[in-house]
Design an enzyme around this catalytic site. Sequence first.
Site, PDB file in Angstrom:
ATOM      1  N   ILE A  63       0.829  -1.210   0.000  1.00 34.78           N
ATOM      2  CA  ILE A  63       0.000   0.000   0.000  1.00 34.78           C
ATOM      3  C   ILE A  63       0.862   1.257   0.000  1.00 34.78           C
ATOM      4  CG2 ILE A  63      -1.829   1.281   1.213  1.00 34.78           C
ATOM      5  CD1 ILE A  63      -2.691  -1.464   2.407  1.00 34.78           C
TER       6      ILE A  63
ATOM      7  N   GLU B  84     -13.541  -1.027  16.836  1.00 31.50           N
ATOM      8  CA  GLU B  84     -14.538  -0.831  15.772  1.00 31.50           C
ATOM      9  C   GLU B  84     -15.747  -1.736  16.012  1.00 31.50           C
ATOM     10  OE1 GLU B  84     -12.776  -1.548  11.940  1.00 31.50           O
ATOM     11  OE2 GLU B  84     -11.283   0.014  12.251  1.00 31.50           O
TER      12      GLU B  84
ATOM     13  N   ASP C  80      -9.780   5.960   8.698  1.00 33.25           N
ATOM     14  CA  ASP C  80     -10.661   4.909   8.166  1.00 33.25           C
ATOM     15  C   ASP C  80     -10.802   3.781   9.190  1.00 33.25           C
ATOM     16  OD1 ASP C  80     -12.211   3.594   6.087  1.00 33.25           O
ATOM     17  OD2 ASP C  80     -10.512   2.223   5.827  1.00 33.25           O
TER      18      ASP C  80
ATOM     19  N   ASP D 194      10.762   3.063   7.455  1.00 34.22           N
ATOM     20  CA  ASP D 194      10.529   1.620   7.478  1.00 34.22           C
ATOM     21  C   ASP D 194      11.869   0.953   7.819  1.00 34.22           C
ATOM     22  OD1 ASP D 194      10.157  -1.071   6.976  1.00 34.22           O
ATOM     23  OD2 ASP D 194       8.765  -0.725   5.312  1.00 34.22           O
TER      24      ASP D 194
ATOM     25  N   HIS E  77     -13.929   2.115   7.970  1.00 34.19           N
ATOM     26  CA  HIS E  77     -13.073   0.986   7.556  1.00 34.19           C
ATOM     27  C   HIS E  77     -13.517   0.421   6.193  1.00 34.19           C
ATOM     28  CE1 HIS E  77     -10.324  -2.509   9.115  1.00 34.19           C
ATOM     29  NE2 HIS E  77     -10.165  -2.307   7.819  1.00 34.19           N
TER      30      HIS E  77
ATOM     31  N   GLY F   3     -11.512   0.920   3.431  1.00 34.72           N
ATOM     32  CA  GLY F   3     -10.326   0.957   2.567  1.00 34.72           C
ATOM     33  C   GLY F   3     -10.367  -0.105   1.470  1.00 34.72           C
ATOM     34  N   ALA F   4     -10.754  -1.308   1.831  1.00 37.81           N
ATOM     35  CA  ALA F   4     -10.717  -2.414   0.860  1.00 37.81           C
ATOM     36  C   ALA F   4     -12.078  -2.653   0.204  1.00 37.81           C
ATOM     37  CB  ALA F   4     -10.267  -3.686   1.564  1.00 37.81           C
TER      38      ALA F   4
ATOM     39  N   ALA G 287      -4.783   2.011   8.322  1.00 35.52           N
ATOM     40  CA  ALA G 287      -4.153   0.711   8.596  1.00 35.52           C
ATOM     41  C   ALA G 287      -4.912  -0.022   9.699  1.00 35.52           C
ATOM     42  CB  ALA G 287      -2.692   0.920   8.955  1.00 35.52           C
TER      43      ALA G 287
HETATM   44  C1  3PG Z   1      -7.427  -5.690   5.284  1.00 36.71           C
HETATM   45  O1  3PG Z   1      -6.788  -5.977   6.300  1.00 36.71           O
HETATM   46  O2  3PG Z   1      -7.446  -6.423   4.280  1.00 36.71           O
HETATM   47  C2  3PG Z   1      -8.159  -4.389   5.220  1.00 36.71           C
HETATM   48  O3  3PG Z   1      -8.042  -3.678   6.413  1.00 36.71           O
HETATM   49  C3  3PG Z   1      -9.614  -4.576   4.870  1.00 36.71           C
HETATM   50  O4  3PG Z   1     -10.301  -5.213   5.877  1.00 36.71           O
HETATM   51  P1  3PG Z   1     -11.809  -5.725   5.614  1.00 36.71           P
HETATM   52  O5  3PG Z   1     -11.716  -6.816   4.626  1.00 36.71           O
HETATM   53  O6  3PG Z   1     -12.241  -6.196   6.970  1.00 36.71           O
HETATM   54  O7  3PG Z   1     -12.570  -4.560   5.116  1.00 36.71           O
END
Ligand code: 3PG
Length: 324
Positions: free
Chosen positions: A151, A260, A255, A170, A283, A285-286, A231
């Site tokens: 990412i 949560e 995010d 890093d 959350h 992001g994905a 993250a």
């Molecule tokens: C991950 O760790 O792949 C991302 O944070 C997305 O998480 P999620 O699939 O629970 O949305």
Amino acid sequence: MTTKIFVADKVAEFVQKSLNKLGEVLYRPTTKAQELPELIQDYNILVVRSTRVTEDTIKSATDLKMIIRAGAGTDNIDIPKATEHGVFVCNCPGTNSSAVAELVIGHMICADRLIHQTTETLKKGTWCKTKFQGSMGLRGRNLGIVSLGYIGKLVAKAAQGLGMVVYAYDPRKTQEIMDPWKITKMETLTELVEISDVVTVHTVLTEKTKHMFNEEIFKRFKNGAIFINAARGGIVDHTCLPKIVKEKGLKISLDVYEDEPSTTSEEFPQTELAKSITTLTPHIGASTKQASEAVGEMTVEIVQTFLNEKLPPMVNIKNRELLK
Ligand code: 3PG
């Protein structure tokens, strides 16, 4: 013998179809963590997204051979217990990285230009051009990336496309590794935040990274800098955010959060914190179709590899013999 696969979270539609060809599938995307110990009993493979896989679940699942995290982070799975019980844990690293990187860039631009706030003001009927003229602009500004994995690199490339200058902290990556990416390595987190106009964090949550962003480190930020966390919530000590936002005029974009809600539509209890934050997302992001498809493809591939008695990439056990 037919392989029994339990899918406890929502996955792309084709995943269900593909898995149906590989075994007997129970697709139950609304499963709650506390229901799993009872439901999992005679299943061999468990597929989860963010549903927690606890010690209780692993102990109850006497026929379980593999847990697949349909995503990257595996902190929702009790990995030591899985290892103890000889259960493979696999994830799908890199598959949803573009989606997360896109959201990070979105947060960065929204935080700088206050797009959400201007939208709300216009919706209320006020032409707010003068009020929103103070953005710093991103061209030529410094972006600091914490952890240069899948990412982090995608964010770097996109930010460079906007004319930003990229630095990274890093400890596992040398300057030589960063050179082709045109990124300058910073030796300490403090040095990174001191030089950055925008800081984005992409490390995993461990005992070491827990609360790595705390009051002390936020005090070293430039005044008015943007901080983005897509993250894991635990990387940031949320309790200091309202104070630090007030003192340093930081713009915070989140995010992910500590504690949560585990299911959708649940209440978000952190509304006091939310008031001091510039941009917030739940959350997601994905959560794009592209990511869901890429994650789904890898999930199916892992099951296929496993059924062909080959070794899929794993986060815990490296030796297949352990299963015997
Ligand atoms: C991950 O760790 O792949 C991302 O944070 C997305 O998480 P999620 O699939 O629970 O949305």
